[in-house]
Design an enzyme around this catalytic site. Structure first.
Site, PDB file in Angstrom:
ATOM      1  N   THR B 190      16.155  10.527  -5.385  1.00  0.00           N
ATOM      2  CA  THR B 190      14.839  10.252  -5.963  1.00  0.00           C
ATOM      3  C   THR B 190      13.846  11.263  -5.428  1.00  0.00           C
ATOM      4  OG1 THR B 190      13.997   8.867  -4.195  1.00  0.00           O
ATOM      5  CG2 THR B 190      15.374   7.805  -5.838  1.00  0.00           C
ATOM      6  N   LYS B 446      -8.173  -1.597  -1.363  1.00  0.00           N
ATOM      7  CA  LYS B 446      -8.201  -2.808  -0.545  1.00  0.00           C
ATOM      8  C   LYS B 446      -9.622  -2.988  -0.032  1.00  0.00           C
ATOM      9  CE  LYS B 446      -3.597  -1.367   0.127  1.00  0.00           C
ATOM     10  NZ  LYS B 446      -3.315   0.053  -0.226  1.00  0.00           N
TER      11      LYS B 446
END
Lengths: 544, 544
Positions: B190, B446
């Protein structure tokens, strides 16, 4: 077996029955389960509700000390609690043992003993069966399943518990553990015409893979509605409950019924929009008759009726198709094969130009093997025969959901060969890959080193207008080993002659294959379930 | 893990890639494989022919001493020989390593080294890639795949063999051995935006189960025709070659193509009656454009186009549907997940009454988990969040075809949690069980203990007619940890104000969620493959 580089995938994640139910409840929580109760009323729940009940059941099983290694027998119809047991018992690592209520009492006792079942769950309506076993088997206790208050049930059973009482008050959440996938989830016993029932122990792995095979073959998804018509005490219900739950379909459970009282099952098929159902021709035939009597023929053009156990008659397949559009799909298998081995649904593209009559004939074949099962037809030396549609031999099957042995039995060598299960069926494979059974191995006539299919010959004889029934057996012969003899019953008492029989066989059989004798009988011997008993015909022939 | 009573089924029968090909060649010998060669001509073979060639290939691999434990790299397009390698290399117990030709040369060298590949099979057209690696890697040899006589190929590679020469004269029968199912059949690496490529080793078992999952989910059978459009050097080609062979479908292999030269692929889709294909929107979009220009719109109403890698644009889904009737199905997964995790095809029955616009919106979701994969969305303490369509968390996945570790890497703890793979994606699960991704974990903002989806906010801002592009990032904040900042590019140089942005966000975001700053830019930073580079935006913000 070769061993390569280790993978980095979740290979240790086991294939478990519990995974099917958790998937259904998590992704299809509101898919309905419609079920008929013993009092003939219908009720509804859904997968979220089922997971809550199975969780309670798992706690209840814990409370009875039913643990990995315990075998739990079940005597029940196609009721909701039976479905709960299909998932609850394996979920704690125990084995659910199917008790076939149609077995002779001595056989039932044998099965409970041989399997070392410790508990038996019994539907209220089958208490008499349980009571007749009670003093002959050695179990720890009995659990009665009923919708009534337990105080209303009277029974001579000892150590009795009540299913609903056991579940009441249990937590609706359960921390399901992973189970080693080669552990048995289910057990059933096959009933041959000879010998004692033989145990088949289905693993979590084998049933999971069978479930995926079933879902793929029948293209089942969450828009479908599955009705298990085959009794749930037969051959893991052909894996249909697991297939339904795995795919997240709506389920319809018809409860208790018989071939004589199956109208309401046909009605539910229509009312609940059932798209997938299974059953023997003996069940589908009266359902078709019921549908014929409706004022308006229902549209079942999206419905797949998987017909097994015997070849579906052409009249049944055509009847459903013409009246409703439903597709009767011949599926082939046995208890030893979980059971689906091959199926016959959509015609291969290369056969699209066949004449209509040949297409229908082809639809009666056992069909194409499902991915994961291997089928071969072998000759006397176990050599594989060609796919030529002509070479006849015994059908051998292997794969991840095919039996590899009978536990605690000593005739395994006869029924298994190098990892393949001997089906005892005789057949051919066509060049297009279709399996067609021609006989049972014990019924095929071995004459002069060649095989003659008794079934093919019987079907041919029955084409004669004067013939009602026919049976062909092989009788011992010094020169040829065996020779065919035909028994025929005339239609409306008609006299059938040897010439009549030869005439109708002339085109389809070689001269040497024609039966030496044609015996006219009043009737043919049959077993209690209507199966032709060739064993008795052979014995009668010998004694004359 | 619990362990129960042993089963009597064929649990030791391994799940092998070879079984898929043997099944196809045995049951569907005449199903066609249509393939485009490098010289742009089309040719045809079938499964019987493929099994003969793969048998020859297996003998050839034996002759090169490629055995269980050997890793074989492949540099090729979607050619027939690539498909043969997909089955031939695993059939002898070796690992087929996918070499992504789009990787940077240093990364390719790293992959060959890290995987310890000993052989590389290379298509004639990619010889220059191989040659550029040759002096940096340590392999035993190279095998060149070409339709030309080997004498016409000139290359600087040493220890060179030629595929066709190796196969010529080999027996067309091979005694395929069973392979332990946890052995790796394939490996791929990947490519994240950070760090080195990570290896993923797919076992025979994991790919076999993925194959069954794919076949069930897409209802693929022998009447279908599958075209793998996704490059076969990406993520095991999404398991489509295996799915096609397992189901016995006709296969169309488009050979070498690019998004700029994909007209002939669209043409083949129509001409060959392809019913199942896979690809990224970047490939399907130009195919749709090609089809639009045909004099008559083709009827693809039975065709399922599985679109992955990024969310398919509404225009693509509607475009295919309106023009051809083809269904663009959003599939979700990654190299670590084989890749299929969830899919979004037929709408659940309970959602049938949604307004049309909401149905289309829902079709963009990542969809329902495939049986066998488990998905959960977790909060900061890895606690599972409810299926309420609102609780946003990281998506964790586990199952038999999901990675459990990265081999020979030391950051496994960050990417795996108690058997679950951390996808790095942020999403919600709806009460109906649909997964919807809202962000990448590294991009979510966040703020004050809550999460704000940067992607949702970007999409909302881009609804303003004056806005061409938008990017929202979280910037450090002492009080709230992070606060959102929006970067916008005006359409045709339009001036976009903070008020414009607030106006369009007002209905969909709470006041505290609105971006503190709106920065008007000339353009947004993108990677070489066109991906928004938020890393650079964050760095730029920090440095100002």
């Amino acid at each position: 077996m070769l061993k390569g580089v280790p993978s980095s995938m979740g290979d240790e994640y086991p294939l478990n029955m519990t995974t099917l139910l958790r998937h259904a409840a998590g992704t299809f929580p509101t898919s309905e389960i419609v079920h008929r109760r013993l009092d003939e009323s219908w009720a509804r729940t859904d997968y979220a509700g089922m997971l809550r009940r199975v969780s309670q059941l798992a706690h209840a099983l814990d409370s009875l000390d039913i643990t990995p290694g315990t075998t739990v027998g079940v005597l029940d119809w196609n009721h909701l609690r039976h479905l709960e047991l299909y998932f609850g018992v394996p979920s704690v690592g125990a084995v659910m043992l199917q008790l076939n209520i149609r077995l002779a009492p001595t056989d039932l006792v044998y099965v409970v003993d041989h399997s070392e079942a410790q508990w038996i769950f019994v539907d209220e309506s089958l208490l008499s069966v349980a009571e007749s076993l009670a003093d002959k088997v050695n179990v720890r206790g009995w659990v009665v399943m009923t919708d009534k208050p337990s105080s209303e049930i009277s029974t001579s059973l000892e150590n009795v518990y009540f299913y609903e009482d056991l579940l009441a008050g249990q937590s609706e959440e359960y921390d399901f553990q992973f189970i080693e996938e080669t552990s048995a989830a289910y057990a059933g016993y096959t009933t041959g015409t000879t010998g004692r029932p033989k145990g088949v122990y289905y693993s979590h792995r084998s049933m999971y893979l069978h479930t995926l095979g079933l879902i793929s073959a029948l293209k089942i998804d969450y828009l479908d509605c599955v009705m298990p018509v085959t009794p749930m005490f037969h051959a893991v219900s052909w894996g249909f409950p697991q297939g339904a739950v795995g795919a997240g379909t709506k389920i319809v459970l018809p409860g208790r019924f018989s071939a004589d009282n199956i109208g309401f099952v046909a009605e539910a098929l229509v009312e609940e929009n059932v798209t997938v159902a299974n059953g023997a021709p003996a069940l589908f035939a009266p359902m078709l008759e019921y549908l014929r009597q409706l004022p308006e023929a229902p549209d079942l053009s999206n419905t797949r009726l998987v017909s097994g156990s015997t070849e579906p008659p052409l009249s049944l397949m055509k009847g459903f198709s013409d009246l409703t559009g439903a597709d009767v799909i011949h599926g082939y298998g046995a208890s030893e094969t979980s059971p689906l081995v091959s199926y016959n649904w959509r015609l291969k593209a290369e056969l699209a130009d066949l004449p209509e009559a040949e297409k229908w004939d082809l639809k009666r074949y056992q069909g194409l093997p499902i991915l994961g099962t291997e089928i071969k037809v072998v000759g006397p030396e176990n050599e594989e025969l060609p796919h030529d549609g002509k070479s006849m031999g015994e059908v051998l099957i292997r794969g991840p959901w095919i039996a590899r042995s009978y536990p605690k039995l000593d005739d395994n060598d006869e029924r298994f060969h190098e990892g393949w299960w001997r089906s005892g069926d005789v057949g051919v494979i066509t060049p297009e890959g279709y399996l067609k059974l021609t006989d049972r191995l014990k019924d095929v006539i071995k004459s002069g080193g060649e095989w003659i299919s008794s079934i093919d010959m019987e079907n041919a004889i029955m084409d004669h207008p004067k013939v009602l029934e026919a049976a062909v057996i092989g009788v011992p012969d010094e020169k040829y080993q065996e020779r065919p003899v035909a028994f025929v019953v005339g239609r409306d008492g008609a006299e059938v002659t040897k010439e009549d029989v030869y005439e109708v066989l002339a085109d389809r059989f070689a001269k040497w294959q024609l039966p030496d004798e044609v015996v006219v009988s009043q009737e043919l011997p049959r077993t209690s379930v209507g199966k032709l008993e060739k064993k008795r015909l052979r014995a009668e022939w010998q004694s004359n």
